[in-house]
Design a protein around this motif. Structure first.
Motif, PDB file in Angstrom:
ATOM      1  N   ILE A 236      -2.349  71.732   6.673  1.00  0.00           N
ATOM      2  CA  ILE A 236      -1.136  72.346   7.246  1.00  0.00           C
ATOM      3  C   ILE A 236      -0.285  72.783   6.184  1.00  0.00           C
ATOM      4  N   SER A 239       4.413  76.827   5.725  1.00  0.00           N
ATOM      5  CA  SER A 239       4.708  77.937   6.729  1.00  0.00           C
ATOM      6  C   SER A 239       4.760  77.203   8.398  1.00  0.00           C
ATOM      7  N   LEU A 240       3.600  76.461   8.443  1.00  0.00           N
ATOM      8  CA  LEU A 240       3.601  75.995   9.868  1.00  0.00           C
ATOM      9  C   LEU A 240       4.435  74.854  10.060  1.00  0.00           C
ATOM     10  N   GLU A 243       7.414  76.816  10.826  1.00  0.00           N
ATOM     11  CA  GLU A 243       7.376  77.499  12.125  1.00  0.00           C
ATOM     12  C   GLU A 243       7.837  76.261  13.203  1.00  0.00           C
ATOM     13  N   ALA A 244       7.368  75.257  13.141  1.00  0.00           N
ATOM     14  CA  ALA A 244       7.567  73.785  14.091  1.00  0.00           C
ATOM     15  C   ALA A 244       9.057  73.771  13.949  1.00  0.00           C
ATOM     16  N   ALA A 273      -1.834  72.910  15.717  1.00  0.00           N
ATOM     17  CA  ALA A 273      -1.733  74.205  14.921  1.00  0.00           C
ATOM     18  C   ALA A 273      -3.086  75.062  15.544  1.00  0.00           C
ATOM     19  N   THR A 274      -2.513  76.016  16.603  1.00  0.00           N
ATOM     20  CA  THR A 274      -3.521  76.524  17.389  1.00  0.00           C
ATOM     21  C   THR A 274      -3.636  78.163  16.868  1.00  0.00           C
ATOM     22  N   ASN A 275      -4.564  78.808  17.556  1.00  0.00           N
ATOM     23  CA  ASN A 275      -4.588  80.295  16.977  1.00  0.00           C
ATOM     24  C   ASN A 275      -3.494  81.338  17.414  1.00  0.00           C
ATOM     25  N   GLY A 277      -0.375  79.930  17.102  1.00  0.00           N
ATOM     26  CA  GLY A 277       0.786  79.187  16.576  1.00  0.00           C
ATOM     27  C   GLY A 277       0.879  77.788  16.875  1.00  0.00           C
ATOM     28  N   VAL A 278       2.108  77.112  16.361  1.00  0.00           N
ATOM     29  CA  VAL A 278       2.101  75.769  16.551  1.00  0.00           C
ATOM     30  C   VAL A 278       2.613  75.412  17.857  1.00  0.00           C
TER      31      VAL A 278
END
Ligand code: AMP
Ligand code: GLY
Length: 418
Positions: A236, A239-240, A243-244, A273-275, A277-278
């Motif tokens: 992870i 950046s994710l 985003e979260a 974390a999906t395609n 977005g989170v």
């Protein structure tokens, strides 16, 4: 400064929390209530029921406790923070109203929907017939979540309609039962746990971790409270996490504030974390277990210093150990179902790993398993692979015939194949 801290709870999470306070130069004494015999290396265990709020208040006043840290969800959902605050005792844990975020899946889902916080599409149903109707237009894979506190065990990720129907039947064993149940879209992706220390508008994220929820190797078997974890989570990127924080954590704290519920305590976001977005899987209002056992050992800044500064609205910088930490849970055979109990556990003194006691008691001089999860064996090392090798090496030395553990915690294959 010579602080006295009281930790509420009795599991591995509370052992790790007590350990973190114990190593602070500012802390004179850590009490854990009720604790377990395995944590006596770092704390004094006090035999008071965590739901006996009157006696807890008397204890805090008598011992001049500087801070109460609440570990588990149950006392929070019964209002322990409200009553301690009312008695002028400093407490780190959310109020009863905020604890609904964990205690009621439907409350959490509705709040996320109202404030556009990304999560799986869902419907809350109340009767068997409604559940079956929804299922007929939303076939498996689908996720069925009983409402209420279920210790991580009330969720069925149904990969086919038969499993989905079985889960519905176990919640609504007859047609007359009326109970809320959330049925939601199956999310595919890489899971991670993001825990933050929160006081009103200040939010401090801790490093993310990955829990392994299924009971058996290769993610087989039923969901549990967690069978092992590691931190950091190499799959992870930052950046994710950012985003979260922007799309999920800050908005939910803000949503609660707008609903008149200011938040103080740990906020746990279970994320995927999906395609697209989170997305949020769940919120908890306390530290995760066993995530805490692999996150707090990496925290260099004393936990009490962070919390006291946070609660005074002072700026806080936290320092994190660059090493990785991995933990494997030893659970009683049968867990998460009916378990074997009271078997001896030998050779704990022969391991180098740090052991957090989740559910042990003592008989004569032996530790015995109390059912459920028993120990979390953890190690810090320069890489996750080294930490994993240390932990599994030590697990082989432990003689606990009534217990089992997963052999694949932190295995790349599992995380990469998701
Ligand atoms: P919860 O108690 O809501 O965290 O659910 C327990 C576990 O079930 C999670 O950690 C996930 O592994 C899995 N899970 C829950 N909801 C979903 C979902 N919508 N899609 C996929 N897996 C899920
Ligand atoms: N390990 C997941 C939880 O504590 O809810």
């Amino acid at each position: 400064m010579e602080r006295k801290i009281l930790v509420i709870g009795s599991g591995g999470r509370e052992h790790a929390i007590a350990h973190a306070f114990h190593k602070s130069p500012n802390v004179k004494q850590v009490y854990v209530l009720p604790g377990n015999p395995g944590m006596e290396d770092v704390a004094n265990c006090v035999s008071i029921d965590p739901l006996d709020f009157e006696t807890i208040i008397e204890f805090c006043i008598k011992e001049q406790i500087d801070l109460v840290f609440v570990g588990p969800e149950l006392p929070l959902s019964k209002g322990i923070s409200d009553i301690l605050k009312h008695n002028n005792i400093l407490v780190f844990g959310p109020f009863q109203k905020a604890a609904q975020l964990e205690a009621s899946k439907s409350f959490a889902k509705d709040l996320m929907a109202d404030y556009n916080i990304p999560t799986a599409k869902y419907k809350t149903v109340f009767k068997r017939i409604e559940a079956l109707q929804y299922l007929s237009s939303h076939p498996a894979p689908i996720v069925i979540k009983a409402d209420g506190l279920m210790a991580g065990k009330g969720v069925t990720v149904a990969m086919d309609d038969i499993q989905a129907r079985e889960a519905i039947d176990s919640i609504y064993s007859d047609e007359s039962i009326q109970a809320p149940c959330v049925i939601e879209e199956y999310l595919e992706g890489e899971e991670f746990s993001l825990m933050c220390l929160v006081h009103e508008d200040q939010i401090i994220p801790l490093p993310i971790a990955r829990d392994h929820k299924r009971a058996f190797d290769q993610d087989e078997g039923p969901n549990t409270g967690g069978m092992g974890a590691f931190c950091p989570h190499p799959l992870i990127p930052q950046s994710l996490v950012d985003e979260a924080m922007t799309k999920i954590v800050k908005p939910i704290i803000n949503a609660l504030r707008l609903e008149g519920i200011p938040y103080t305590g740990v906020l746990y976001a279970g994320l995927m974390a999906t395609n697209e977005g989170v997305k949020t899987i769940e919120f908890n209002v306390r530290f995760g277990d066993p995530e805490t056992e692999v996150i707090l050992p990496r925290l260099i800044t004393p936990l009490d210093e962070i919390l006291f500064k946070l609660m005074k609205h002072e700026a806080v910088n936290i320092e994190i150990d660059s090493r990785a930490c991995l933990g494997v849970v030893l659970a009683s055979r049968g867990y998460p179902g009916k378990t074997e109990m009271y078997g001896p556990i030998h050779h704990l003194d022969q391991v180098d790993s740090t052991i957090y006691h989740m559910g042990t008691s003592k008989q004569d001089n032996d530790y015995i398993n109390q059912g459920g999860r028993v120990l979390c064996v953890t190690a810090l090392a320069d890489t996750l692979d080294e930490a994993k090798a240390k932990v599994y090496h030590d697990l082989k030395k432990i003689d606990a015939k009534q217990c089992f553990y997963r052999n694949d915690i932190g295995q790349n294959k599992i995380t990469l194949e998701v």
